[in-house]
Design an enzyme around this catalytic site. Sequence first.
Site: not given
Ligand code: GLN
Ligand code: ZN
Length: 763
Positions: A16, A438, A521, A611, A647, A649, A700
């Site tokens: 890395r 979270g 990341r 995805e 959730h 994203c 982000h």
């Molecule tokens: N619960 C996770 C967090 O808050 C959700 C992360 C995600 O959606 N990629 O880190």
């Molecule tokens: Zn997320």
Amino acid sequence: MTIAHNLGFPPLGAHRELKRATEGYWSGKVPQAALLQTGAELRAAHWRLQRDAGVDLIPSNDFSYYDRVLDACAMVGAVPTRYGWSGGSFDLDTYFAMARGVQSGGRDVTAMEMTKWFDTNYHYIVPEFEPGQTFRLASTKVVDEFTEAKALGFHTKPVLIGPVTFLLLGKTRAGRVDRLDLVDALLPVYADVLGRLDAAGATWVQIDEPCLALDRTPAERAAYVRAYRFLADRAHGLKLLVTTYFAGLDDNLATARELPVAGLHVDLVRAGGGQLDQLLKAWPKGRVLSLGVIDGRNIWRADLATALGQLERARERIGADDLWVAPSCSLLHVPVDLDLEHRLDAQLKSWLAFATQKLVEVATLARAIRDGRAAVAAELEANARLIAGRRSSRRIHEPAVKQRAAGVSEKDMRRASPHATRRKRQLRLPLFPTTTIGSFPQTAEVRAARKQLHDGKLTPQEYDAFIADQIARTLKLQEELGLDVLVHGEFERNDMVEYFGEQLQGFAFTEHGWVQSYGTRYVKPPLIYGDVSRPKPMTVRWSTYAQSRTSKPVKGMLTGPVTILQWSFVRDDQPRAETAKQLALAIRDEVKDLEAAGIRVIQIDEPALREGLPLRRAEWPAYLDWAVNAFRLATGSVSDATQIHTHMCYSEFNDVIRVIEKMDADVISIENARSGSELLEALKEYKYPNEIGPGVYDIHSPRVPSAAEIGAALKRMQGVLNDRQIWVNPDCGLKTRGWEETLQALRNMVQAARQLRPVPTGG
Ligand code: GLN
Ligand code: ZN
């Protein structure tokens, strides 16, 4: 002659190195020259490694400091106005500003949108086109890296994101710009690049056009033909290899064949059966057909006999001269080197191949085609033995798990009452309840403690005390901020999938198996090699501890079955749907245990549901059916009073919004801030029935949003949702952020939510 070639190698470095240098540069600790030096060293090392593996034609410009699509934006000067780029030659700081946004030295600019690269967990920067968009050559990176390789003795094949894919991946924010209308403005820049590569001495240029393997309209197909006619006329002596991957060409095959280019690459791992024969039918003599027979998306050792069978069939029909051997796609999506793994047991290791090993497989196959099977008899024999060993291993089959999965019924996947009824039995909360997704910042301190535990410098008791303290402090901060539904912060988790995988049967873990998710990341996906089950509770202890420290509700936090599947390397010896069902049953057990332990709100994250969608629409219904069922199976057992959250994203919600309803979570929090007003538009057309928290700011980016900005975002949501449906939360978890910016942003968020609440009357 048949050669072994590669489409792309992971840039990050086996240890890395690129992450360390890049993050060092961002924080001001590493000078730019040192970052560039690291980049050059990595490129040189990777070219050498590929040559040593036996690759005949090695790619260049597959390296990137952040993302290859962003590199393409730089190449053609597609820089949105807000970055204040002077139009001179492109600079690294503008590059990173586009990737991450900036908020310093008087500048306050948001990042560009980022989204998943096809059906992978890699994220690319979405090109952004403005009305009156023009293009011009602004970065000669592709030429520079070719020259750099040449000086080191490597005659590489430069790689470009193809012009049509580039446009199709892009978006227009303001005004309506038809992306395909931009092709005429874009092509001269590509022609210019080809001219420069020719002058620099290149022979082959690889042009990635993965979009050609997706559903396409007639207009889009026509654009392909037009674009490549234009480029072919201006390619000088250069040979163009158009590469497609992640899906078969299917109904685009005729278009692909029509392109006047010197070669075409197809992903035979993903293409359905029959594709090869269709290709071989009337393949034009003298045109290279590159067959991607080694899976660039998974970590299993290839079955060389099967791959060789395909290649031999091709040789019979088109001859060895026009036949090339390659991985199915860039190796960006697999870890660098299996030889770095010292903790995997020998048997499991013998079933695997990472990027470096895959290239050896490609080279072996090319040799077999060139020199005959006898030339690689020992390799083929050893491979056949290992493949057979894995297939029959007792280690991967667990009869009890298979039985339980086979017994699942429709009833197991249904909550007792509809949401409207459940809602009345669930927590009482103010209007516009505030919460987070979270995780809270995974600071250097948290990571250091985990490492100390790992190295034996902290006892498990000391580590647990540290985690307990982090949780207690974070709860207190959330109470002070005035958040309504709290979280424990996920400090005990290295990663949202690995943490669960480590506690489940059927999983294995690497030490160095990093793959890039976005920018710096990286993730280390677990390996699901066998039947999955949950021996004991995984999260109950910390969730109940957290709930014992506050009178506010604390959400239990789980990762959903589809996301665990999607972000792992999955066994290839049974359908994904079957593995998802096994995972769902394991999560279902955990949900039940959390509920029994008094947790009233349980969130099951499914950020990867979108995805996982197959790239071709015809395959969507089948996938969505089993994916939604997996979520419902995981959550269907709870009482009406338990509030289930999910959730997501980086979703293109328009594709999945109706599916979200079928999942029947009580509340969904969903990414929204970075992709403009798409969710808003989707919700205008479609009335979502349950509760929803559209992310009010982009986590982000280190930028802190103001209360006014968040308030405005909420006002827009009020336009399309009922007040009683709206939750207020960030886009995603806060683990990558620092504490200071996190607290500031959440303070603003709570303030914005409160301003919307009716002022209490009376008293
Ligand atoms: N619960 C996770 C967090 O808050 C959700 C992360 C995600 O959606 N990629 O880190
Ligand atoms: Zn997320």
